[in-house]
Design a protein around this motif. Structure first.
Motif, short mmCIF file in Angstrom:
data_model
loop_
_atom_site.label_atom_id
_atom_site.label_comp_id
_atom_site.label_asym_id
_atom_site.label_seq_id
_atom_site.Cartn_x
_atom_site.Cartn_y
_atom_site.Cartn_z
N THR A 205 0.79 -1.27 -0.09
CA THR A 205 -0.16 0.10 0.07
C THR A 205 0.86 1.01 0.11
O THR A 205 2.21 1.00 0.44
N ALA A 218 -0.25 -0.08 -9.83
CA ALA A 218 -1.38 0.53 -9.16
C ALA A 218 -0.73 1.94 -9.03
O ALA A 218 0.36 2.17 -8.53
N LYS A 223 -3.65 3.58 -2.76
CA LYS A 223 -3.69 2.58 -3.50
C LYS A 223 -3.13 1.18 -2.77
O LYS A 223 -2.33 1.38 -1.73
#
Length: 255
Positions: A205, A218, A223
């Motif tokens: 993350t 990502a 995200k």
């Protein structure tokens, strides 16, 4: 490591350049005015190196350092401004930047899990400990490189206020078990290089920044990317990796 090589090359270059300029001035090839210009502007070289180091931390998984590159550029910029009388700051005033440590500590309290030392001790810049079979490392600023030949992979939990991480698992001894690795931080980059034959799972993350795990990406804000190899569930030898950054890039490649 790359930081040590850069410091050695930089110091060697500065010593050679200083010697050449002094010889040229002593034998009258360059004037005092030119010497003054050189003396005032040579820290620009440090600014360029610092910025390159900063940029490389985002582009090259094996090089650069966000923290030290930005610090070098800031420090050298202040020296140049001091040389031109814009502010009072000289080459020997590096210790005046010590309040940056307070900034790192403040960021630690704002964005890291609030925990008190059980014994009531003061805040430490770096904390290393072992909890069970897991090695813990907390630091406010610094880069961490795991790329020595045949380094041993162990359960690991790390946190850094400002810092970069580089793991080269192709050079590592990975035991035949599930090895958990957790990396958390406020600002920094994480780069990992995986061998073809190792099973792994990545749970990454980043509040601000990019995440790329092999061919999966990502982008944007807040995200999360979860990836695991097809053989992860059945594998005895595997890595389970959790990565969490507030600001920074995460990149996992395979060779």
């Amino acid at each position: 490591m790359k930081s040590q090589s850069l410091v050695k090359v930089l110091l060697s270059f500065l010593l050679i350049a200083a010697g050449v300029f002094l010889i040229l001035e002593n034998i009258g090839i360059i004037s005092v005015e030119i010497s003054d210009i050189i003396a005032k502007n040579w820290p620009i070289l440090l600014i360029v190196i610092g910025l390159k180091w900063f940029v490389d931390s985002f582009r090259d998984s094996k090089g650069g350092s966000w923290a030290f590159g930005s610090f070098l550029a800031i420090y050298a910029s202040l020296v140049v401004l001091g040389n031109y009388g814009v502010l009072s700051f000289g080459f020997g005033d590096i210790w005046e930047l010590w309040p940056l440590l307070l900034i790192y500590i403040g960021l630690h309290f704002l964005f890291f899990t609030k925990r008190k030392d059980k014994k009531g001790n003061g805040v430490k810049v770096t904390i290393d400990s072992d909890r069970g079979n897991t090695k813990n490392n907390h630091s406010f600023v610094g880069s961490h490189n795991f790329n020595e030949e045949n380094w041993t992979v162990e359960p690991l939990e790390m946190w850094s206020g400002v810092g970069d991480y580089y793991f080269d698992f192709t050079k590592a001894y990975i035991p035949n078990r599930d090895t958990p690795i957790t990396i958390k931080g406020w600002v920094g980059d994480v780069r990992m290089l995986m061998p073809e034959d190792i099973a792994f799972r990545i749970d990454a993350t980043a509040s601000v920044g990019d995440i790329k795990v092999l061919e999966k990406e990502a982008n944007g804000v807040s995200k999360n990317l979860v990836y695991q190899t097809p053989d992860y569930e059945e594998a005895v030898q595997r890595l389970t990796i959790h990565l969490h950054l507030q600001v920074g890039d995460i990149r996992i490649d395979r060779v």
